[in-house]
Design a protein around this motif. Structure first.
Motif, mmCIF file in Angstrom:
data_model
loop_
_atom_site.group_PDB
_atom_site.id
_atom_site.type_symbol
_atom_site.label_atom_id
_atom_site.label_comp_id
_atom_site.label_asym_id
_atom_site.label_seq_id
_atom_site.Cartn_x
_atom_site.Cartn_y
_atom_site.Cartn_z
ATOM 1 N N GLU A 47 0.827 -1.207 0.000
ATOM 2 C CA GLU A 47 0.000 0.000 0.000
ATOM 3 C C GLU A 47 0.863 1.259 0.000
ATOM 4 O OE1 GLU A 47 -3.255 2.216 2.918
ATOM 5 O OE2 GLU A 47 -2.896 0.067 3.119
ATOM 6 N N THR A 92 -17.954 -2.761 5.783
ATOM 7 C CA THR A 92 -16.588 -2.389 6.144
ATOM 8 C C THR A 92 -16.581 -1.654 7.479
ATOM 9 O OG1 THR A 92 -16.010 -2.187 3.808
ATOM 10 C CG2 THR A 92 -14.524 -1.160 5.393
ATOM 11 N N GLU A 150 -10.287 2.189 5.359
ATOM 12 C CA GLU A 150 -10.717 1.428 4.183
ATOM 13 C C GLU A 150 -12.077 1.925 3.695
ATOM 14 O OE1 GLU A 150 -11.143 -3.234 2.709
ATOM 15 O OE2 GLU A 150 -11.003 -2.765 4.851
#
Length: 875
Positions: A60, A215, A220
Motif C-alpha cells: 500500500e 466495512t 478502508e
C-alpha cells in the motif's frame, strides 16, 4: 536437603515429564490439544499473519494513488515491492509451515494453509496458490476458512483473467450459507475487482455499495467511498457523488485523499455550476496559497486550467498548464496529465502538430506503461512522430538548399546576421531576468551603498554578466571556466563542438551562475551549408519523400484535407518527375472531394497519363478495386498473415499485413487487411490501442459487412479471448482471397455470435414464458419441485424466476456442473415432466445455457439470438 524438598522436586519432574509427553503432536488428548491450539495460534500462526499484514502494508505504501482516475479496488502488487519484502515473506512462510508441521492436531492448521496460499498468491505462484485454495475448499471443516479460500481463489482467477473459472466460483459462493461479515465484505470487494478488470462500471458500483456497508475499518471505508464518488461523478450523478466524497472525508484519510475529496466535492456541487467565476478563481487561488498544499500546487493549477478551458479561456488555460508543469511535485504522473492536456489543446484546437508531439513526448516520460492513457498516447505519438520527422526534414533541407544557392558573400552575411540575432536574444533574456529579479529589504539597503537595484554591482546584474560573457566569447570563443583557460593547446574546434551540443538542447536549466554562451562560430555555420552535388541531391530526395508523406499523413491520419492538398501540390510542382505522381493525384482527388473543392481534374490526369495505375482503376471502378492479379497477391499475403496470427507469430503477421498494404494499397482485400492489422494490434499493443484502432476503422470502413463485424468486435472486447473468436468469421471470409474464388461473388459475412461455447462451465436450464403465461402458471413451480424431489433429490437444484424484458419471464433451474448434466436433465424433463400449466410448445422450446452466456443473454435480452447459437452448439 530435607525429605520434603526432595519430594517436591520429584513431583515437579514428574509434572514436567507429563507435560512434555502430553505436548506431543501425535497425541490427541485434551492437554495436547490445548497446548498445540494455544502455541499454534499465539506463536507461529500469529507471527505469520502479522508479517503478511506488514507486507500488505508495504504494498500500500509503495503504491502512488492516481486521483485523476478512479482508484483501483485493490492496491496493485508490484514485483519489485515483493522482492524488497522477500525476507518478510520467507519468515511468514516459515512460521505458517511450523504451525502446520509442529502443531498437526491444532485448530489452526487450515488457517495456516490459507496463509501459505496467500503468500503464494503474493509471489505470483498462481498454480500452487490455486491448488492450496482448492484443497482448503474440499478438505477444511472450518466454514470461515473455506470461504476465505474461495474468495482468494476468485481473486487469483481474476488476476489471470480466467473469467470462466471466476464465474464458476462466484456461482458456487452464491449458494453458500453462513458466510461471515468479514468474508462477505472481502467477497464484495473481490466482485468489484472482477467487474473492474472487465470494465463494467455498474458492476463495480453495486459491489462496492455492498462492500462499504460491511466495512468496519474507517480508513478502508473512506477509500471505498472515494472510489464510489469518482464512479458516480463520471456517470453524471453529481448529487450522489457529493455524498460519497463527504463520507470519504471521514475516517482520518491521508491528506492527499482528503484534499481531492474536498476538491471534487466542490466541483460537483459548486464550481462546475457556479456563475460567479470570480468566486471560483478565488477558491483555487486560496488552495494554491495554503502552505499545506505545497506538494499539490501542480494539481490545483491543472484543475484551475481545466475550469478556464471550460469557459473557453484557452490562453489562460495554456498559461496555467505551463505554470503547473513547472511546479515541483512528488507525483510524475500528474505531470503526465498536464503535458497530455497541453498536447491535446495544440492538437485539437490549434492544429499545431509539432508542439503537440513534443508535449506528448513529455507526457510519455511521466506515465508508466500500466497507466490507462499510455497505450493511446503511444498510438497517437506514432502519427505525430512521423509528421514532425517529415516536417523538420522539409524545414531544415529547404533552408540549407536555399543557402547553398546563394553566392559566398551572401552566405557570410546570413551567418553573421544569425550570430548577431543570437547575441541580441541572449541580451533580451538577461534583461528580462534582471527585471523579474525580486527586490527585498536587503536589496533596498544595498541600494544606498551604491549596489542596489541589481544595476551597478556586476554580479547582481544579469545583463552586465551576459554582455561580459558575449565580449569574452568574441575574443576567446566558447570556453568553460577552468584553470589555465588561456592555454593555446585548448582547441578552438573543441570549444565549438561543445557549443553545438548545447545549442541542440531545447531546454536549459536556469541557475544563478554566470550565463553560458552558446553562440555558434561563423566558420562552423558556413561549413554546415552543403556544396557537394551528391549531398544536395540526397537532400532533395528527402524533401520529395517528406512532401509526399506529409500529404498522406495530413489526409489519412490527421483528417486535414486542405493542408494535405498544399503539400501534395508542392510535391508535384517542385518534383515533376516524382514516381509518386499516381498516388499523389489519387490522394489529391480524395482530399479535394472531401474538402468540397474541384477534384475532377485529378481523375482526368490519372486517366490520361496513368491509365494502368491501380489508383486510376480504383477511381474508375470504386466497387471493383484493383486488378485480379493484385487482388490475388494481396489475398495470398492475407492468408499467410492470418495463419501466422493463429500460430501466435504476431510480429511476423504484422510485417506481412503491412507489406500487403504497402504493395497493394487498393484491392478488395484492403479493408480486411486493415482489420487483421487491428487484431494483431490487440495482441502486441494492448486493449486500449485495439479499441482506439477499431473506433478509427469504423470511421472509414465502407464494406457494410466488415463494419458490422468491427462493431461486434468492439462490443465484445470485454472478454480477452472474445475479439479473436469474433474474427473467426473473418477467417471464413478469407477464402475469397484464394485464386479459385477471386472471381466469384463474395458470400455474406456472418455476424459473430456474442456467445461462447464452453461445455465445461456451470450450466442452467431455462423455460421462457410470456409474463401472462408466467402469472397463470400458478402450480408450475410446485410441479417442478416435485419433479426434482423424485428424480434429483440429492442434486441441490434450485428454481428461480427472472424477467429480462417485457416479453419474456425466465424460469431457471440450476446448477448443473457441466453442459452434459444440463442436457441430461433437459432430456428427462422433456420425456417425464408433466404439468397442466406448461404448454407443449414452451416445454419443447426449453434450452440450457452456461453461466457466462447467461450474463450475455441478460444484457442483450434477445432469446432468439441465443437459440440460434444453442442449435449450433448443443444439437
Amino acid at each position: 536437603m530435607t525429605t520434603r524438598n526432595r519430594f517436591s522436586k520429584y513431583l515437579f519432574s514428574v509434572f514436567l515429564l507429563g507435560m512434555l509427553v502430553a505436548c506431543s503432536a501425535e497425541r490427541n488428548t485434551f492437554t495436547s490439544r490445548l497446548y498445540h491450539n494455544t502455541t499454534a495460534r499465539y506463536n507461529a500462526y500469529f507471527l505469520a499473519k502479522e508479517k503478511i499484514a506488514e507486507v500488505e502494508q508495504n504494498i500500500e505504501l509503495a503504491h502512488r494513488e492516481d486521483y485523476s482516475e478512479p482508484l483501483p479496488v485493490f492496491f496493485p502488487i508490484d514485483s519489485a515491492t515483493i522482492e524488497q519484502n522477500e525476507g518478510l515473506i520467507e519468515d511468514a512462510h516459515g512460521m505458517a509451515s511450523k504451525a502446520i508441521d509442529w502443531h498437526k492436531n491444532s485448530k489452526w492448521v487450515d488457517d495456516s494453509y490459507f496463509l501459505i496460499g496467500k503468500i503464494q498468491h503474493l509471489q505470483a505462484d498462481f498454480d500452487d496458490a490455486i491448488n492450496t485454495f482448492k484443497y482448503l475448499n474440499v478438505n477444511s471443516k472450518k466454514k470461515d476458512v473455506r470461504h476465505q479460500a474461495l474468495v482468494q481463489l476468485l481473486h487469483a482467477f481474476i488476476d489471470l483473467k480466467k473469467f470462466d473459472d471466476a464465474a464458476y466460483v462466484i456461482d458456487f459462493l452464491s449458494k453458500e450459507t453462513g458466510i461471515s461479515k468479514t468474508n462477505r465484505q472481502k467477497l464484495y470487494l473481490t466482485l468489484a475487482y472482477y467487474y473492474e478488470v472487465r470494465g463494467e462500471r455498474d458492476g463495480i458500483v453495486s459491489s462496492l455499495d455492498k462492500a462499504v456497508e460491511l466495512t468496519s475499518n474507517p480508513k478502508e471505508k473512506s477509500r471505498i467511498n472515494f472510489i464510489l464518488g469518482q464512479l458516480y461523478q463520471r456517470a453524471g450523478f453529481d448529487a450522489v457523488a457529493y455524498e460519497y466524497y463527504q463520507k470519504a472525508l471521514k475516517g482520518n484519510p491521508p491528506y492527499e485523499r482528503a484534499f481531492f475529496s474536498q476538491l471534487y466535492s466542490q466541483q460537483v456541487v459548486e464550481l462546475e455550476k457556479s456563475k460567479d467565476f470570480k468566486k471560483v478563481r478565488k477558491y483555487y487561488d486560496e488552495l494554491y496559497d495554503d502552505r499545506k498544499n505545497r506538494d499539490l500546487r501542480d494539481v490545483i493549477l491543472y484543475e484551475k486550467a481545466l475550469f478556464e478551458l471550460k469557459q473557453d479561456n484557452q490562453d489562460e488555460g495554456i498559461r496555467l498548464l505551463t505554470l503547473a508543469a513547472k511546479e515541483e511535485s512528488p507525483n510524475p504522473r500528474q505531470k503526465g496529465y498536464i503535458y497530455h492536456k497541453l498536447s491535446t489543446i495544440y492538437f485539437d484546437e490549434m492544429k499545431d502538430y509539432r508542439a503537440a508531439k513534443y508535449y506528448l513526448d513529455s507526457a510519455v516520460e511521466n506515465f508508466k506503461e500500466t497507466d490507462r492513457l499510455y497505450a493511446s498516447i503511444q498510438l497517437k505519438k506514432k502519427v505525430l512522430d512521423d509528421y514532425v520527422q517529415n516536417f523538420e526534414v522539409i524545414q531544415k533541407n529547404d533552408s540549407l538548399l536555399h543557402l547553398a544557392s546563394l553566392p559566398r558573400d551572401e552566405q557570410i552575411q546570413v551567418a553573421e546576421a544569425f550570430i548577431k540575432s543570437e547575441e541580441e536574444r541572449l541580451i533580451r533574456e538577461a534583461e528580462m531576468k534582471n527585471q523579474q529579479k525580486s527586490t527585498g529589504i536587503f536589496d533596498n539597503l544595498l541600494a544606498f551603498g551604491g549596489r542596489g537595484g541589481g544595476s551597478s554591482f556586476y554580479f547582481d546584474n544579469p545583463t552586465a554578466m551576459q554582455q561580459g560573457s558575449i565580449d569574452f566569447y568574441r575574443i576567446w570563443g566558447n570556453r568553460p571556466l577552468e584553470d589555465n583557460w588561456r592555454r593555446s593547446s585548448k582547441g578552438f574546434q573543441e570549444a565549438i563542438g561543445e557549443t553545438l551540443d548545447q545549442a541542440d538542447s531545447i531546454e536549459n536549466t536556469e541557475t544563478e551562475e554566470q550565463p553560458e554562451i552558446v553562440l555558434p562560430d561563423l566558420d562552423d555555420l558556413l561549413n554546415q551549408i552543403p556544396s557537394e552535388k551528391s549531398v544536395l541531391n540526397e537532400m532533395k530526395a528527402e524533401m520529395e519523400e517528406s512532401y509526399f508523406q506529409l500529404g498522406k499523413i495530413l489526409y489519412i491520419d490527421l483528417k486535414e484535407p486542405n493542408r494535405s492538398i498544399g503539400y501534395l501540390n508542392r510535391l508535384l510542382s517542385d518534383y515533376p518527375q516524382t514516381p509518386k505522381k499516381p498516388e499523389a493525384y489519387y490522394t489529391l482527388y480524395m482530399a479535394s472531394r472531401e474538402a468540397g473543392l474541384p477534384h475532377g481534374q485529378y481523375k482526368e490526369i490519372l486517366n490520361k497519363d496513368f491509365p494502368d495505375s491501380p489508383f486510376t482503376k480504383s477511381l474508375n471502378n470504386p466497387n471493383q478495386g484493383s486488378s485480379s492479379q493484385d487482388h490475388r497477391a494481396a489475398g495470398e499475403l492475407y492468408r499467410q498473415a492470418y495463419e501466422l496470427f493463429n500460430q501466435k507469430e504476431y510480429l511476423s503477421s504484422r510485417q506481412l499485413v503491412r507489406r500487403a498494404l504497402e504493395d497493394y494499397p487498393l484491392t478488395r482485400n484492403t479493408e480486411k487487411l486493415w482489420l487483421l492489422d487491428i487484431m494483431v494490434s490487440h495482441k502486441l499493443d494492448g486493449e486500449n490501442a485495439y479499441k482506439l484502432k477499431l473506433e478509427q476503422y469504423l470511421q472509414s470502413v465502407e464494406d457494410k459487412d466488415l463494419e458490422k463485424l468491427a462493431r461486434k468486435m468492439l462490443a465484445l472486447v470485454a472478454g480477452e479471448d472474445k475479439p479473436l473468436q469474433a474474427n473467426k468469421n473473418l477467417d471464413e471470409k478469407a477464402e475469397l482471397d484464394t485464386p479459385d474464388t477471386l472471381l466469384v461473388a463474395e458470400e455474406e459475412v456472418k455476424e459473430p455470435s456474442p456467445y461462447k461455447e464452453n461445455l465445461e462451465q456451470t450450466h442452467i436450464f431455462i423455460l421462457a414464458l410470456e409474463p401472462k403465461q408466467s402469472q397463470e402458471a400458478k402450480h408450475l413451480t410446485a410441479d417442478l419441485e416435485n419433479f426434482h424431489s423424485r428424480h434429483y433429490a440429492n442434486a441441490r437444484l434450485r428454481t428461480g424466476t427472472i424477467s429480462i424484458n417485457k416479453e419474456n419471464t425466465l424460469i431457471i433451474i440450476s446448477p448443473f456442473g457441466k453442459a452434459d448434466k444440463a442436457l441430461e436433465y433437459r432430456e428427462k424433463f422433456l420425456t417425464e415432466f408433466n404439468s397442466d400449466d406448461l404448454p407443449p410448445e414452451i416445454k419443447n422450446s426449453s434450452f440450457v445455457i452456461s453461466i457466462e452466456n447467461f450474463q450475455q443473454l441478460n444484457k442483450r435480452k434477445d432469446i432468439e439470438e441465443y437459440k440460434a447459437f444453442y442449435k449450433e452448439a448443443y444439437k
